[in-house]
Write an enzyme that holds these catalytic residues in place. Structure first.
Site, PDB file in Angstrom:
ATOM      1  N   ARG A  41       0.810  -1.223   0.000  1.00  0.00           N
ATOM      2  CA  ARG A  41       0.000   0.000   0.000  1.00  0.00           C
ATOM      3  C   ARG A  41       0.839   1.268   0.000  1.00  0.00           C
ATOM      4  O   ARG A  41       0.445   2.297   0.545  1.00  0.00           O
ATOM      5  CB  ARG A  41      -0.967   0.017   1.195  1.00  0.00           C
TER       6      ARG A  41
ATOM      7  N   LYS B 291       2.845   2.209  -5.158  1.00  0.00           N
ATOM      8  CA  LYS B 291       3.664   1.811  -6.317  1.00  0.00           C
ATOM      9  C   LYS B 291       2.809   1.428  -7.516  1.00  0.00           C
ATOM     10  O   LYS B 291       3.130   1.805  -8.646  1.00  0.00           O
ATOM     11  CB  LYS B 291       4.633   0.685  -5.937  1.00  0.00           C
ATOM     12  N   SER B 292       1.731   0.692  -7.325  1.00  0.00           N
ATOM     13  CA  SER B 292       0.873   0.312  -8.451  1.00  0.00           C
ATOM     14  C   SER B 292       0.178   1.527  -9.047  1.00  0.00           C
ATOM     15  O   SER B 292       0.063   1.641 -10.277  1.00  0.00           O
ATOM     16  CB  SER B 292      -0.171  -0.729  -8.017  1.00  0.00           C
TER      17      SER B 292
ATOM     18  N   THR C  87       0.094 -10.972 -12.504  1.00  0.00           N
ATOM     19  CA  THR C  87       0.698 -12.225 -12.063  1.00  0.00           C
ATOM     20  C   THR C  87      -0.070 -12.898 -10.934  1.00  0.00           C
ATOM     21  O   THR C  87       0.239 -14.023 -10.572  1.00  0.00           O
ATOM     22  CB  THR C  87       2.145 -11.986 -11.588  1.00  0.00           C
ATOM     23  N   ALA C  88      -1.061 -12.221 -10.391  1.00  0.00           N
ATOM     24  CA  ALA C  88      -1.797 -12.756  -9.237  1.00  0.00           C
ATOM     25  C   ALA C  88      -2.694 -13.923  -9.627  1.00  0.00           C
ATOM     26  O   ALA C  88      -3.220 -13.979 -10.734  1.00  0.00           O
ATOM     27  CB  ALA C  88      -2.647 -11.656  -8.600  1.00  0.00           C
TER      28      ALA C  88
ATOM     29  N   HIS D 221      -8.743  -4.449  -8.564  1.00  0.00           N
ATOM     30  CA  HIS D 221      -7.707  -3.942  -9.473  1.00  0.00           C
ATOM     31  C   HIS D 221      -8.235  -3.831 -10.904  1.00  0.00           C
ATOM     32  O   HIS D 221      -7.931  -2.869 -11.608  1.00  0.00           O
ATOM     33  CB  HIS D 221      -6.471  -4.849  -9.447  1.00  0.00           C
TER      34      HIS D 221
ATOM     35  N   ARG E 148      -8.469  -0.191 -13.521  1.00  0.00           N
ATOM     36  CA  ARG E 148      -7.663   0.000 -14.741  1.00  0.00           C
ATOM     37  C   ARG E 148      -8.547   0.452 -15.901  1.00  0.00           C
ATOM     38  O   ARG E 148      -9.708   0.083 -15.995  1.00  0.00           O
ATOM     39  CB  ARG E 148      -6.979  -1.314 -15.127  1.00  0.00           C
TER      40      ARG E 148
ATOM     41  N   GLU F 126      -3.124 -12.301 -18.198  1.00  0.00           N
ATOM     42  CA  GLU F 126      -2.936 -12.918 -16.886  1.00  0.00           C
ATOM     43  C   GLU F 126      -1.925 -14.044 -17.039  1.00  0.00           C
ATOM     44  O   GLU F 126      -2.201 -15.047 -17.693  1.00  0.00           O
ATOM     45  CB  GLU F 126      -4.273 -13.428 -16.346  1.00  0.00           C
TER      46      GLU F 126
ATOM     47  N   ASP G  32       2.544  -6.331 -12.931  1.00  0.00           N
ATOM     48  CA  ASP G  32       2.198  -6.134 -11.531  1.00  0.00           C
ATOM     49  C   ASP G  32       1.710  -7.470 -10.966  1.00  0.00           C
ATOM     50  O   ASP G  32       0.669  -7.956 -11.375  1.00  0.00           O
ATOM     51  CB  ASP G  32       1.119  -5.060 -11.414  1.00  0.00           C
TER      52      ASP G  32
END
Length: 180
Positions: free
Chosen positions: A15, A18-19, A38-39, A53, A57, A65, A87
């Site tokens: 938090r 950075k994203s 990558t999640a 997320h 966007r 993904e 990310d």
């Protein structure tokens, strides 16, 4: 405003902003953005994070993904006029180190393939990762392995990246390369 072309690493704690910074830079680049997520949703809470997320966007960004083979994705989508936003690298590292389906491809080979793909990439690459090495040394072997591999990965990327940024409390600090 497509001025910066190259690889940049954006590091920060959980938090830290950075994203958000990475997404702002990708938007301001005015390049075609490919968001590489990558999640993986291993539980309900992570599924909710991923969904949140996605809604944050821009809809026109291409979403890829890929939890494991970042080298292949970078090779496929990296070209002039494109901005790839990955990310996040620490989730990728977790997937590569601890997913039993991945053990047939050793981590060091994946890491080298990834670094090679970065060195050959065209266009702009924005890499987001959690800085996990600023706390105490973890007590468990697996945690220490993760912190070690994360730190070594960040060092290798920072060595070849044109820009490295550290974000704290939403404030970016350029450690290497041109100012933001």
């Amino acid at each position: 405003m497509t001025g910066f072309i190259g690889t940049e690493l954006i590091l920060g704690g959980a938090r830290s902003g950075k994203s958000s910074l990475a997404e702002t830079l990708a938007t301001e680049s005015e390049l075609k953005v490919v968001y590489i997520a990558t999640a993986t949703a291993g539980d309900g809470e992570m599924a909710a994070r991923i969904a949140r997320h996605k809604t944050q966007r821009p809809q026109h960004w291409l979403l890829v993904e890929e939890p494991r083979d970042l080298a292949a994705v970078i090779r496929e989508f990296s070209k002039p006029g494109y901005c790839l936003l990955v990310d996040c690298l620490t989730l990728w590292l977790t997937n590569c180190l601890f997913d039993p389906k991945v053990n047939q491809d050793p981590w060091q080979e994946r890491k080298q393939a990834f670094l090679q793909a970065l060195s050959e990439a065209k266009g702009r690459i924005i890499l987001v990762s959690n800085e996990v090495g600023q706390g105490v040394v973890p007590m468990g072997e697996v945690s220490r392995q993760f912190v070690d591999e994360s730190g070594w990965l960040h060092q290798a990327i920072a060595k070849q990246a044109e820009r490295v940024v550290f974000v704290t409390a939403g404030i970016p600090q350029v450690l290497k390369g041109p100012a933001l």
